[in-house]
Design an enzyme around this catalytic site. Structure first.
Site, PDB file in Angstrom:
ATOM      1  N   LYS A   1      -8.851 -14.999  15.645  1.00 19.15           N
ATOM      2  CA  LYS A   1      -9.054 -14.628  14.238  1.00 19.15           C
ATOM      3  C   LYS A   1     -10.501 -14.313  13.869  1.00 19.15           C
ATOM      4  CE  LYS A   1      -5.020 -17.407  13.147  1.00 19.15           C
ATOM      5  NZ  LYS A   1      -4.430 -18.575  12.543  1.00 19.15           N
TER       6      LYS A   1
ATOM      7  N   ASP B   1       1.362 -14.274  12.498  1.00 19.36           N
ATOM      8  CA  ASP B   1       0.251 -14.878  11.767  1.00 19.36           C
ATOM      9  C   ASP B   1      -0.654 -13.761  11.228  1.00 19.36           C
ATOM     10  OD1 ASP B   1      -2.054 -16.131  10.926  1.00 19.36           O
ATOM     11  OD2 ASP B   1      -2.039 -17.626  12.535  1.00 19.36           O
TER      12      ASP B   1
ATOM     13  N   GLU C   1       0.847  -1.197   0.000  1.00 16.55           N
ATOM     14  CA  GLU C   1       0.000   0.000   0.000  1.00 16.55           C
ATOM     15  C   GLU C   1       0.880   1.244   0.000  1.00 16.55           C
ATOM     16  OE1 GLU C   1      -3.875   1.887   2.147  1.00 16.55           O
ATOM     17  OE2 GLU C   1      -2.690   0.472   3.289  1.00 16.55           O
TER      18      GLU C   1
ATOM     19  N   HIS D   1      -4.418  11.089  -1.664  1.00 15.04           N
ATOM     20  CA  HIS D   1      -4.837   9.824  -2.275  1.00 15.04           C
ATOM     21  C   HIS D   1      -4.795   9.909  -3.789  1.00 15.04           C
ATOM     22  CE1 HIS D   1      -7.180   6.480  -3.536  1.00 15.04           C
ATOM     23  NE2 HIS D   1      -8.213   7.217  -3.848  1.00 15.04           N
TER      24      HIS D   1
END
Ligand code: ADP
Length: 654
Positions: free
Chosen positions: A350, A426, A220, A525
């Site tokens: 998660k 993870d 990104e 942006h």
């Protein structure tokens, strides 16, 4: 075979590895030229481009004649990203590929060889592919039967390539020059390559008096630059503390009746009974230490949330093992208890959850920093009052209106994800680990400074186990001096990592919130995520910090009650020098009795600047509300002009 045997003897007795390598390539090329089977090998090569990928990164040069090795390697070895690595593989144990230039034997012959003492490893790659395709050998067992992970990956690519949507799909996925021995049985199965992700660095970031260069793996644009700007603004450093440390696992069990379930529930609440469970739990590891047991009840179902210290490991495996032992101990007292699932989703791993937000999971961290008002204007290009208002309206009111749980922040997940990927955590645990509340207050005698805190109750991190043992990931942990186990004080490395991570989140929050407060978001942006690559090197001078009508968009305020625009921001400087970082200042309130300098100023008494809205008017004159485009992903991409300048991003800042 004779040539090969002679060369091995020559190598062992007389030559260095490098010489052998050269000889191998040279002799093999000659051999190929002379070989009558060369034409058939060549014909085979015209198959799908997926099959063009040779099992061995270096063997590509064996199969074509009359061309230079380097050129050959370049063309064939599409999985490899770097040229200089081409020569490395030969010196790996077992790296010599079986000659694949001969036409494969029949399936029956191959099966016979596989079952013989010679085994599958003595077959050529094409023959192994044949065995897998004809279901005589499971593809997932290639590492085991070939005894060479790199060769196994190469063969698997040849098996898989024809079944992908595009025959050349795997060409650009690298696979060579990777230590698969650390992957097999630990990190990944059915491996066909590895995914390189760019790693940027933000810093130096001063955390508890020590400077860190923080690795961030991301695709990104602007995330690293923005975080870097946040680090630069934290001239007084960040104070970061762990307030809780416990990984959780919660199995679900069932009792014959709700009455019996209640009995177990009450039994577990007694201190002496907890000690029995703890004894079983703690016996399973040198590091796992049961701290607590929270029990949830739903009719005749029970959910026991085991909470344990896990040393430097993130701890899921460790706690699961301990939980199993704890349940065994419990079953001795309640044999009718039926274990339904080792994980009953009360852990919670998660998945978004309130329990992790409230009770914590992994490391719970609180960080704070004071940013001088001058830095807010000079580096962050906004004002303290605007930042505080943006924080309240976005992180508190907006998130509350959205019904968010744990989402009282601007983009904590961005930094968590980037550090997780860089440091072998993870990635799926970004879900819970991104729980974060960012708060801001005016600070100092006149409210001229900014006090910012970040509270992250459920950072699920470790420095041993899982992906942390892979070399690139370990290297990133090493950058932070938290690699591996802390032998003297187990758990210290993981805690330190959590402290740095939360501090980096604070830097990221500071930068993005400033962008929003200053109304720079959309412009940035547009400039960065939709920009064409510049023809010339950009400079900060060419990237003004104040929204300009000459740029892509202008930003207008929408509230009719707003009578005056925010005060003008300071002009952009071409070389925004980074303030020197002094030693960490104490940021607790002053103990002196005078004015209470560091106490927050009442928000109601301070002038609060209106937030600029995200309504955009395009230069064309067409009015269009683009707020739909400014989702969190977009908002996280903000960077001020100073950070856009590679020179400003280049280090160090001190
Ligand atoms: P996780 O529980 O995070 O999935 P694992 O249990 O697979 O991780 O890996 C942790 C392993 O590392 C265990 O075998 C443990 O004994 C070992 N270990 C060595 N040093 C430490 C340490 N300082 N803290 C935690 N575990 C350690």
């Amino acid at each position: 075979m004779v040539i090969l045997a002679a060369l091995i003897i020559k190598y062992v007795l007389f030559e260095s590895h490098g010489q052998l390598e050269e000889s191998l390539i040279h002799d093999s090329l000659n051999h190929q030229q002379d070989s009558p089977s060369n034409s058939s090998a060549k014909a085979g090569k015209s198959m799908a481009s997926g099959l063009r990928q040779r099992t061995r990164c270096h063997t590509v040069s064996f199969s074509r004649q009359g061309e230079e090795v380097a050129v050959e390697t370049d063309k064939e070895d599409r999985g490899s990203q770097t040229e200089e690595q081409v020569v490395e593989v030969v010196s790996e144990p077992g790296a010599l590929s079986v000659d694949d230039s001969q036409p494969p034997r029949t399936l029956e012959e191959c099966v016979a060889v596989m079952k013989s003492e010679a085994g599958a490893k003595s077959l050529s790659d094409s023959e192994v592919v044949l065995l897998v395709e004809k279901k005589q050998l499971p593809g997932y067992q290639l590492e085991k039967v070939l005894g060479d992970p790199l060769r196994a990956v190469g063969v698997r690519r040849r098996v898989v390539a024809p079944h992908t949507a595009h025959l050349s799909a795997l060409d650009a996925l690298p696979y060579c020059h990777y230590d698969y021995s650390k992957v097999v049985g630990v990190c990944c199965e059915n491996v066909v390559g590895y995914m390189p992700v760019p790693v940027g660095v933000a810093g130096p970031l001063l955390v508890n008096g020590k400077k860190y260069m923080v690795p961030l793996a991301t695709t990104e644009g602007c995330l690293v630059a923005s975080t870097n700007r946040g680090c630069r603004a934290l001239v007084n450093g960040v104070k970061s503390q762990i307030i809780r440390d416990g990984m959780t696992r919660a199995p679900s069990v069932r009792l014959p009746s709700a009455t019996q379930a209640t009995e177990v529930y009450m039994w577990l609440r007694k201190r002496e009974n907890f000690a029995i469970i703890k004894e079983g739990f703690d016996s399973t590891s040198r590091y796992a230490r049961l701290q607590d047991l929270h029990v949830g009840i739903a009719g005749r179902l029970l959910y026991m949330r085991f909470v344990a210290h896990t040393g430097d490991a993130m701890g899921m495996n460790m706690v699961s093992k301990g939980t199993e032992a704890g349940l065994k101990a419990l079953k001795k007292f309640f044999p009718e208890m039926e274990v339904l699932s080792m994980s009953g989703n009360y852990c919670v791993d998660k998945k978004p959850s309130a329990i992790n937000w409230i009770e914590g999971r992994g490391k719970s961290v609180v960080c704070e920093a004071v940013v001088p008002g001058k830095v807010v204007t000079d580096v962050l290009k906004t004002r303290v009052s605007a930042l505080v208002e943006a924080c309240i309206t976005k992180n508190l009111v907006g998130s509350s209106l959205a019904g968010s749980i744990g989402g009282n922040n601007a983009h904590a997940a961005n930094i968590v994800a980037a550090m997780f990927i860089a440091c072998g955590q993870d990635p799926a645990q970004v879900v819970g680990s991104s729980n974060c509340m960012t708060l801001m207050e005016q600070w100092g005698e006149y409210g001229e400074d900014l006090h910012i805190t970040v509270t992250m109750p459920s950072l699920e991190v470790g420095t041993v186990g899982g992906g942390t043992s892979l070399q690139p990931q370990a290297s990133c942990l090493s950058m932070l001096n938290v690699k591996g186990a802390n032998v003297e004080n187990p758990g210290e490395n993981a805690c330190q990592f959590a402290k740095i991570l939360a501090s980096t989140v604070l830097a990221g929050e500071l930068s993005l919130m400033s962008a929003l407060a200053a109304g720079h978001l959309v412009k940035s942006h547009m400039a960065h995520n939709r920009a064409k690559p510049p023809a010339t090197k950009p400079s900060s001078a060419s990237l003004p910090s104040i929204p300009s009508s000459e740029n892509i968009v202008t930003i207008k305020t929408t509230s009719p009650t707003i009578s005056a625009p925010p005060a003008p921001l300071p002009p952009t400087t071409t070389s925004l020098s980074c303030p020197a970082i002094p030693a960490l200042l104490p940021i607790a309130p002053n103990t002196s009795e005078d004015s209470g300098t560091r106490h927050p100023v009442s928000l109601t008494s301070s002038p609060v600047e209106p937030l600029q809205s995200l309504v955009i008017e395009e230069l064309s004159g067409k009015k269009k509300n683009k707020s739909a485009e400014t989702d969190e992903q977009v908002s996280s991409t903000y960077v001020v002009p100073a950070c856009q300048d590679p020179q400003n991003m280049s280090l160090p800042h001190s």
